[in-house]
Design a protein around this motif. Structure first.
Motif, PDB file in Angstrom:
ATOM      1  N   PRO A   1       0.806  -1.225   0.000  1.00  0.00           N
ATOM      2  CA  PRO A   1       0.000   0.000   0.000  1.00  0.00           C
ATOM      3  C   PRO A   1       0.835   1.268   0.000  1.00  0.00           C
ATOM      4  CG  PRO A   1      -0.936  -1.602   1.508  1.00  0.00           C
ATOM      5  CD  PRO A   1       0.373  -2.169   1.049  1.00  0.00           C
ATOM      6  N   GLY A   2       1.953   1.262   0.690  1.00  0.00           N
ATOM      7  CA  GLY A   2       2.793   2.457   0.770  1.00  0.00           C
ATOM      8  C   GLY A   2       3.375   2.898  -0.561  1.00  0.00           C
ATOM      9  N   GLU A   3       3.317   2.019  -1.571  1.00  0.00           N
ATOM     10  CA  GLU A   3       3.838   2.379  -2.892  1.00  0.00           C
ATOM     11  C   GLU A   3       2.819   3.120  -3.751  1.00  0.00           C
ATOM     12  OE1 GLU A   3       6.234  -0.668  -4.953  1.00  0.00           O
ATOM     13  OE2 GLU A   3       5.837  -1.946  -3.215  1.00  0.00           O
ATOM     14  N   VAL A   4       1.570   3.173  -3.311  1.00  0.00           N
ATOM     15  CA  VAL A   4       0.528   3.857  -4.089  1.00  0.00           C
ATOM     16  C   VAL A   4       0.726   5.362  -3.989  1.00  0.00           C
ATOM     17  CG1 VAL A   4      -1.955   4.289  -4.289  1.00  0.00           C
ATOM     18  CG2 VAL A   4      -1.111   1.979  -3.763  1.00  0.00           C
ATOM     19  N   SER A   5       0.761   6.027  -5.139  1.00  0.00           N
ATOM     20  CA  SER A   5       1.038   7.460  -5.155  1.00  0.00           C
ATOM     21  C   SER A   5      -0.152   8.301  -5.588  1.00  0.00           C
ATOM     22  CB  SER A   5       2.232   7.743  -6.076  1.00  0.00           C
ATOM     23  OG  SER A   5       2.066   7.114  -7.332  1.00  0.00           O
ATOM     24  N   GLY A   6      -1.324   7.691  -5.743  1.00  0.00           N
ATOM     25  CA  GLY A   6      -2.511   8.456  -6.112  1.00  0.00           C
ATOM     26  C   GLY A   6      -3.638   7.532  -6.500  1.00  0.00           C
ATOM     27  N   GLY A   7      -4.819   8.132  -6.716  1.00  0.00           N
ATOM     28  CA  GLY A   7      -5.940   7.294  -7.097  1.00  0.00           C
ATOM     29  C   GLY A   7      -7.170   8.079  -7.493  1.00  0.00           C
TER      30      GLY A   7
ATOM     31  N   GLY B   1      -6.416   7.780 -14.694  1.00  0.00           N
ATOM     32  CA  GLY B   1      -5.290   7.075 -14.082  1.00  0.00           C
ATOM     33  C   GLY B   1      -4.174   6.799 -15.063  1.00  0.00           C
ATOM     34  N   VAL B   2      -4.532   6.421 -16.273  1.00  0.00           N
ATOM     35  CA  VAL B   2      -3.528   6.186 -17.315  1.00  0.00           C
ATOM     36  C   VAL B   2      -2.754   7.472 -17.585  1.00  0.00           C
ATOM     37  CG1 VAL B   2      -3.209   5.685 -19.773  1.00  0.00           C
ATOM     38  CG2 VAL B   2      -4.718   4.247 -18.387  1.00  0.00           C
ATOM     39  N   ALA B   3      -3.480   8.594 -17.663  1.00  0.00           N
ATOM     40  CA  ALA B   3      -2.815   9.876 -17.926  1.00  0.00           C
ATOM     41  C   ALA B   3      -1.855  10.240 -16.787  1.00  0.00           C
ATOM     42  CB  ALA B   3      -3.865  10.973 -18.098  1.00  0.00           C
ATOM     43  N   ALA B   4      -2.264   9.979 -15.552  1.00  0.00           N
ATOM     44  CA  ALA B   4      -1.406  10.310 -14.407  1.00  0.00           C
ATOM     45  C   ALA B   4      -0.118   9.500 -14.414  1.00  0.00           C
ATOM     46  CB  ALA B   4      -2.169  10.080 -13.102  1.00  0.00           C
ATOM     47  N   VAL B   5      -0.227   8.217 -14.759  1.00  0.00           N
ATOM     48  CA  VAL B   5       0.960   7.363 -14.781  1.00  0.00           C
ATOM     49  C   VAL B   5       1.831   7.670 -15.999  1.00  0.00           C
ATOM     50  CG1 VAL B   5       1.783   4.979 -14.940  1.00  0.00           C
ATOM     51  CG2 VAL B   5      -0.141   5.536 -13.440  1.00  0.00           C
ATOM     52  N   ALA B   6       1.202   7.785 -17.178  1.00  0.00           N
ATOM     53  CA  ALA B   6       1.957   8.017 -18.408  1.00  0.00           C
ATOM     54  C   ALA B   6       2.701   9.342 -18.375  1.00  0.00           C
ATOM     55  CB  ALA B   6       1.017   7.972 -19.612  1.00  0.00           C
ATOM     56  N   SER B   7       2.120  10.350 -17.693  1.00  0.00           N
ATOM     57  CA  SER B   7       2.753  11.670 -17.629  1.00  0.00           C
ATOM     58  C   SER B   7       3.906  11.728 -16.637  1.00  0.00           C
ATOM     59  CB  SER B   7       1.706  12.717 -17.226  1.00  0.00           C
ATOM     60  OG  SER B   7       1.293  12.506 -15.884  1.00  0.00           O
TER      61      SER B   7
ATOM     62  N   LEU C   1       3.357  11.889 -13.385  1.00  0.00           N
ATOM     63  CA  LEU C   1       2.880  12.517 -12.155  1.00  0.00           C
ATOM     64  C   LEU C   1       2.770  11.515 -11.014  1.00  0.00           C
ATOM     65  CD1 LEU C   1       0.065  14.936 -13.398  1.00  0.00           C
ATOM     66  CD2 LEU C   1       2.239  15.581 -12.342  1.00  0.00           C
ATOM     67  N   SER C   2       2.421  10.274 -11.347  1.00  0.00           N
ATOM     68  CA  SER C   2       2.254   9.238 -10.327  1.00  0.00           C
ATOM     69  C   SER C   2       2.918   7.953 -10.788  1.00  0.00           C
ATOM     70  CB  SER C   2       0.771   8.974 -10.061  1.00  0.00           C
ATOM     71  OG  SER C   2       0.115  10.132  -9.604  1.00  0.00           O
ATOM     72  N   ARG C   3       3.472   7.218  -9.860  1.00  0.00           N
ATOM     73  CA  ARG C   3       4.138   5.959 -10.199  1.00  0.00           C
ATOM     74  C   ARG C   3       3.182   4.770 -10.136  1.00  0.00           C
ATOM     75  NH1 ARG C   3       6.705   1.708  -7.601  1.00  0.00           N
ATOM     76  NH2 ARG C   3       8.461   0.795  -8.783  1.00  0.00           N
ATOM     77  N   ALA C   4       2.294   4.757  -9.158  1.00  0.00           N
ATOM     78  CA  ALA C   4       1.351   3.654  -8.979  1.00  0.00           C
ATOM     79  C   ALA C   4       0.004   4.243  -8.590  1.00  0.00           C
ATOM     80  CB  ALA C   4       1.835   2.684  -7.905  1.00  0.00           C
TER      81      ALA C   4
ATOM     82  N   ALA D   1     -11.445  -2.693  -8.757  1.00  0.00           N
ATOM     83  CA  ALA D   1     -10.256  -1.832  -8.683  1.00  0.00           C
ATOM     84  C   ALA D   1      -9.139  -2.388  -9.547  1.00  0.00           C
ATOM     85  CB  ALA D   1      -9.773  -1.710  -7.234  1.00  0.00           C
ATOM     86  N   VAL D   2      -8.331  -1.485 -10.077  1.00  0.00           N
ATOM     87  CA  VAL D   2      -7.109  -1.876 -10.782  1.00  0.00           C
ATOM     88  C   VAL D   2      -5.967  -0.998 -10.297  1.00  0.00           C
ATOM     89  CG1 VAL D   2      -8.234  -2.769 -12.861  1.00  0.00           C
ATOM     90  CG2 VAL D   2      -7.628  -0.346 -12.741  1.00  0.00           C
ATOM     91  N   LEU D   3      -4.782  -1.561 -10.291  1.00  0.00           N
ATOM     92  CA  LEU D   3      -3.569  -0.808  -9.975  1.00  0.00           C
ATOM     93  C   LEU D   3      -2.801  -0.583 -11.263  1.00  0.00           C
ATOM     94  CD1 LEU D   3      -1.735   0.405  -7.726  1.00  0.00           C
ATOM     95  CD2 LEU D   3      -0.447  -1.745  -7.852  1.00  0.00           C
ATOM     96  N   LEU D   4      -2.534   0.683 -11.580  1.00  0.00           N
ATOM     97  CA  LEU D   4      -1.836   1.054 -12.809  1.00  0.00           C
ATOM     98  C   LEU D   4      -0.395   1.449 -12.517  1.00  0.00           C
ATOM     99  CD1 LEU D   4      -4.553   3.345 -14.472  1.00  0.00           C
ATOM    100  CD2 LEU D   4      -4.260   0.866 -14.711  1.00  0.00           C
ATOM    101  N   MET D   5       0.515   0.996 -13.376  1.00  0.00           N
ATOM    102  CA  MET D   5       1.919   1.358 -13.282  1.00  0.00           C
ATOM    103  C   MET D   5       2.487   1.419 -14.693  1.00  0.00           C
ATOM    104  SD  MET D   5       3.091  -1.122 -10.088  1.00  0.00           S
ATOM    105  CE  MET D   5       4.508  -0.124  -9.615  1.00  0.00           C
ATOM    106  N   ARG D   6       3.650   2.046 -14.841  1.00  0.00           N
ATOM    107  CA  ARG D   6       4.347   1.953 -16.123  1.00  0.00           C
ATOM    108  C   ARG D   6       4.894   0.536 -16.267  1.00  0.00           C
ATOM    109  NH1 ARG D   6       4.856   6.197 -19.182  1.00  0.00           N
ATOM    110  NH2 ARG D   6       6.418   5.127 -20.437  1.00  0.00           N
ATOM    111  N   ALA D   7       4.983   0.097 -17.497  1.00  0.00           N
ATOM    112  CA  ALA D   7       5.387  -1.289 -17.747  1.00  0.00           C
ATOM    113  C   ALA D   7       6.703  -1.638 -17.062  1.00  0.00           C
ATOM    114  CB  ALA D   7       5.486  -1.532 -19.254  1.00  0.00           C
TER     115      ALA D   7
END
Length: 395
Positions: A43-49, A96-102, A104-107, A218-224
């Protein structure tokens, strides 16, 4: 352009149904922690939602994003509430995709939730979807508008009511094989049974309606490159959103609707075009589809909007078995909104979860063979908003 560079690292979903003893926070915690556990991410790795909800009034509060973050122990990570009627989940997924792809957020956790059983009545809740100035005062509710779409589709294309009813029969077949579905364990349906069900708004019968209910996904998004190597990620190859006129009278020959009418899913076509371009695919590449079928006719209509079948041909294709498990393009393998259930704020995430299930080969006795590319779509209002995501087995 090919791909967003973002993956679904983990996915979670609750049983769909009516849970009087649970509140919306319980459902969010179950789905969110299931997604984190699936990804193997702390959980501590989540940077936004983002939290999608269609009927916040049933929760008797607003700002559900911040409340969910607090409940999950994820504050001060930024969480926001997203509302786009029944399309809210896929719209939140796009955010969420935009936040990760940009960068701004890692997870990013994207959560959908609804607690329909806490509303006074489903019918009253759905009065918020028609236009409040022109349609609701005239007595139109959401079902009436869908009934007009159903009738127009039949008249314009000569589709049979029996063919459209087969969609409901198919939803039940898939739902019987999905332990999370509201219709899991229920008996078979027949076309005759669908058509003889009590009439709700002609020509829509009760059996043809989506099952508004409680649930969360729920889904968790990250860069590949950031996702854990053993999490079996699913690539979000493309995702897009489009709008069309909301007022019913504006759907006939309106410039924004490209001259189309209510028998066509105009924003679905526009969103699909953009999502396919991002992913570098065409409709004939799709192996499995999850579409928004709040009422039976909307399943075929959105399959046509996605370009999987030509206009007016999808209902007959369903009746011919082309969307069944062994068909050309299996559709709504989770049971759809009619068989799986329709917790409106969660639906747009639920279709992404089922797409991930299929791409990972975890569908059990509803698993489609050789799935490489999946498409999922959700609709908000009376075809006023549509969001489409193309998912691909990670390469």
């Amino acid at each position: 352009m090919s791909g967003t560079g973002v993956v679904i690292a983990g996915a979670g979903i609750t049983r769909h149904g009516f849970f009087a003893a649970r509140d919306w926070k319980d459902l969010v915690v179950e789905s969110a922690y299931a997604a984190l556990g699936d990804a193997g991410v702390a959980p501590g790795e989540v940077s936004g939602g983002f939290v999608s909800v269609s009927l916040p009034e049933t929760c008797e509060q607003q700002n559900l994003g911040a409340i969910a973050a607090d409940e999950l122990g994820l504050a001060p990570a930024p969480f926001s509430q997203v509302g786009a009627a029944c399309a809210g989940g896929t719209v939140a997924l796009r955010n969420g995709v935009a936040a990760v792809a940009s960068g701004l957020s890692r997870a990013v956790l994207v959560i959908g939730v609804e607690k329909v059983s806490d509303s006074t009545s489903t019918a009253d809740s759905m009065l918020h979807y028609p236009d409040a100035e022109y349609e609701a005062p005239a007595g139109f509710d959401y079902v009436d508008i869908m009934a007009l779409m159903h009738d127009r589709y039949v008249r314009k294309y000569g589709a049979s009511h029996e063919a459209i009813a087969q969609w409901v029969v198919q939803d039940r077949w898939y739902a019987q094989r999905n332990r999370k579905a509201i219709d899991y364990g229920r008996p078979d349906l027949t076309v005759a049974g669908v058509l003889s069900s009590p009439m709700v708004s002609t020509p829509i019968t009760r059996a043809s309606c989506g099952r508004a209910c409680d649930g969360s996904s729920a889904v968790l998004l990250m860069r590949a490159g950031d996702a854990p190597s053993d999490c079996q990620p699913v690539e979000i190859a493309g995702i897009a959103q489009a709008t069309a006129p909301n007022v019913l009278a504006a759907k006939f020959g309106h410039p924004g609707a490209a001259g189309a009418d209510i028998a066509e899913a105009v924003p679905t076509t526009a969103a699909a075009r953009d999502a396919y371009a991002q992913a570098g695919v065409e409709p004939h590449h799709i192996d499995v589809a999850q579409v928004h079928d709040c009422f039976s006719v909307m399943g075929p209509l959105h399959l046509e909007g996605l370009g999987i079948f030509p206009p007016g041909k999808a209902a007959a294709a369903v009746a011919d078995g082309e969307t069944a498990l062994q068909g050309r393009c299996p559709a709504n393998t989770d049971g759809g909104r009619i068989g799986f259930g329709h917790p409106t704020g969660a639906t747009g995430i639920s279709v992404a979860v089922e797409s991930a299930v299929q791409l990972r080969g975890r569908g059990g006795n509803r698993q489609v063979a050789d799935v490489d590319i999946a498409v999922c779509q959700s609709m908000g209002g009376s075809n006023a908003t549509s969001a489409v995501a193309v998912l691909r087995r990670a390469r």
